[in-house]
Design a protein around this motif. Structure first.
Motif, short mmCIF file in Angstrom:
data_model
loop_
_atom_site.label_atom_id
_atom_site.label_comp_id
_atom_site.label_asym_id
_atom_site.label_seq_id
_atom_site.Cartn_x
_atom_site.Cartn_y
_atom_site.Cartn_z
N ILE A 22 48.91 -28.08 18.65
CA ILE A 22 50.44 -27.68 19.16
C ILE A 22 50.34 -26.36 20.17
O ILE A 22 51.16 -26.30 20.92
CB ILE A 22 50.84 -27.13 17.76
N LEU A 23 49.52 -25.23 19.89
CA LEU A 23 49.55 -24.16 20.62
C LEU A 23 49.27 -24.33 21.93
O LEU A 23 50.23 -24.11 23.05
CB LEU A 23 48.78 -23.22 19.93
N PRO A 24 47.94 -25.26 22.32
CA PRO A 24 47.95 -25.37 23.66
C PRO A 24 48.62 -26.45 24.59
O PRO A 24 48.97 -26.27 25.66
CB PRO A 24 46.36 -25.66 23.73
N PHE A 25 48.97 -27.50 23.73
CA PHE A 25 49.64 -28.67 24.37
C PHE A 25 51.26 -28.51 24.07
O PHE A 25 51.81 -29.17 24.83
CB PHE A 25 49.16 -29.83 23.57
N TRP A 26 51.66 -27.65 23.27
CA TRP A 26 53.29 -27.39 23.25
C TRP A 26 53.71 -26.19 23.46
O TRP A 26 54.85 -26.29 24.20
CB TRP A 26 53.47 -27.83 21.59
#
Length: 384
Positions: free
Chosen positions: A279-283
């Protein structure tokens, strides 16, 4: 000189896109914006957390530890010896054979006596299970409350469901009371961790933890100054979503509740991977790196903010590798989960002295049967 440095540091071209500046964040028409001076509020909050922590550990964590079967470990202290203490502090905590021979000559002690002294001295510096339990319980409570507060603050916000909307109207974004307190409490807590790092349990990833705390404080502070608050609240919520699980797993580990610790750790590993590796890198990071370029030209603040996020993401990958390795050992071999990420301390040797003394007592008293000594088999040995 200081004035010139301050003017250079706060120049608008470093902090804002072209055409925007501090004047855009002045309170007007009933709209309130984040102020740089607000960050000073985090300092008294940090000291408040340190005081509350001491009270919590004494009045809540210690009784809880007792209920879970954890007691304070009484360790034998090493007798004063300047020669050995100097070697311990300046040369080596676990001397090799050649050093042992030299120390024996300098002190007039036997090899076993010197080894015992170093063993007891190392144990004096090791944190007890009770200390580690109290620290874990304090962090667990804060991270859990912070996660609940973060969900409450964001659940009704449109950018919680559509990340793209966190840039709508940037940088003229009105500051909400929930955002203000969420930021100040998080910044105060991480500042308190940095202040107390010298007295906290020192783990194997001590350097990585320092980098993490400093990067987090800088990220929170910078995002506040340039009104990246919507992105900041999402990032803080993602971090809080798994940390309380790790700390609760540690608590059960220290209490010896193996199965409970293992299963909580597996849940933690799943949440950690999903939130911080997916979630953090891709969102989040995707929308802080790619989308802003469609709105304005890159500036120093853009690179600085995303650079800090990349540092945190590198730490997440480092920890994720260790966490996955622990989880796989449990799932494939059913071994006890040990937290390779931050809690794998050196084995406590405090019980070895007691075992040695028990062995010598048995030798001195002779073998026993039904509680009676056989005097004809008694052996006497010289104790250290």
């Amino acid at each position: 000189m200081l004035r010139s440095l301050s003017e250079w540091f706060w120049q608008e071209s470093l902090w804002f896109p072209k055409g925007l500046g501090w004047a855009d964040l002045q309170d007007q028409d009933g709209r309130v914006y984040a102020k740089t001076a607000d960050l000073w509020v985090a300092l008294p909050i940090a000291f408040m957390f340190m005081i509350v922590r001491q009270l919590f550990e004494r009045t809540v964590a210690t009784p809880l530890a007792s209920l879970m079967g954890i007691k304070e470990t009484v360790r034998r202290k090493a007798p004063p010896n300047r020669t050995l203490d100097h070697h311990y502090c300046t040369v080596d905590r676990s001397p090799v054979k050649s050093s042992l021979e030299e120390l024996c000559q300098q002190t007039g002690w036997t090899d076993r006596q010197v080894q015992r002294w170093f063993r007891r001295r190392r144990n004096q510096d090791r944190p007890s299970l009770l200390k580690k339990f109290r620290e874990a319980s304090w962090r667990c409570v804060f991270y859990l409350l912070a996660f609940i507060a973060g969900v409450a603050a964001l659940i009704d916000k449109p950018w919680f469901y559509d990340v793209k909307q966190m840039w709508d109207g940037f940088p003229v974004l009105t500051l909400l009371p929930s955002q203000y307190w969420y930021y100040m409490l998080e910044l105060g807590f991480y500042s308190s961790l940095l202040f107390s790092v010298a007295s906290d349990v020192k783990r194997k990833d001590f350097n990585e933890q320092i980098v993490h705390h400093v990067a987090t404080i800088m990220l929170i502070s910078f995002s506040w100054c340039v009104n990246y608050i919507r992105a900041g609240t999402l990032i803080m919520l993602i971090h809080d979503s798994s940390d309380y699980l790790l700390e609760s797993a540690k608590m059960f580990n220290y209490a010896g509740w193996r199965n409970t610790c293992n299963y909580i750790f597996i849940v933690f590993a799943g949440v950690f991977i999903v939130t911080r590796i997916i979630i953090l890198p891709f969102w989040i990071i995707y929308w802080t790196v790619v989308f802003p370029l469609t709105m304005y030209e890159p500036f120093f603040g853009y690179y600085f903010f995303n650079g800090l996020l990349v540092i945190l993401q590198c730490l997440h990958v480092f920890w994720a590798v260790l966490i996955i390795r622990c989880a796989l050992r449990f799932l494939t071999e059913n071994e006890k989960v040990d937290d390779d990420r931050s809690d794998k301390d050196e084995t406590d040797e405090s019980g070895e002295d007691e075992e040695e003394d028990d062995r010598k007592t048995k030798i001195c008293n002779g073998p026993t049967q039904n509680g009676h000594a056989h005097n004809n088999h008694t052996n006497h040995t010289k104790t250290d």
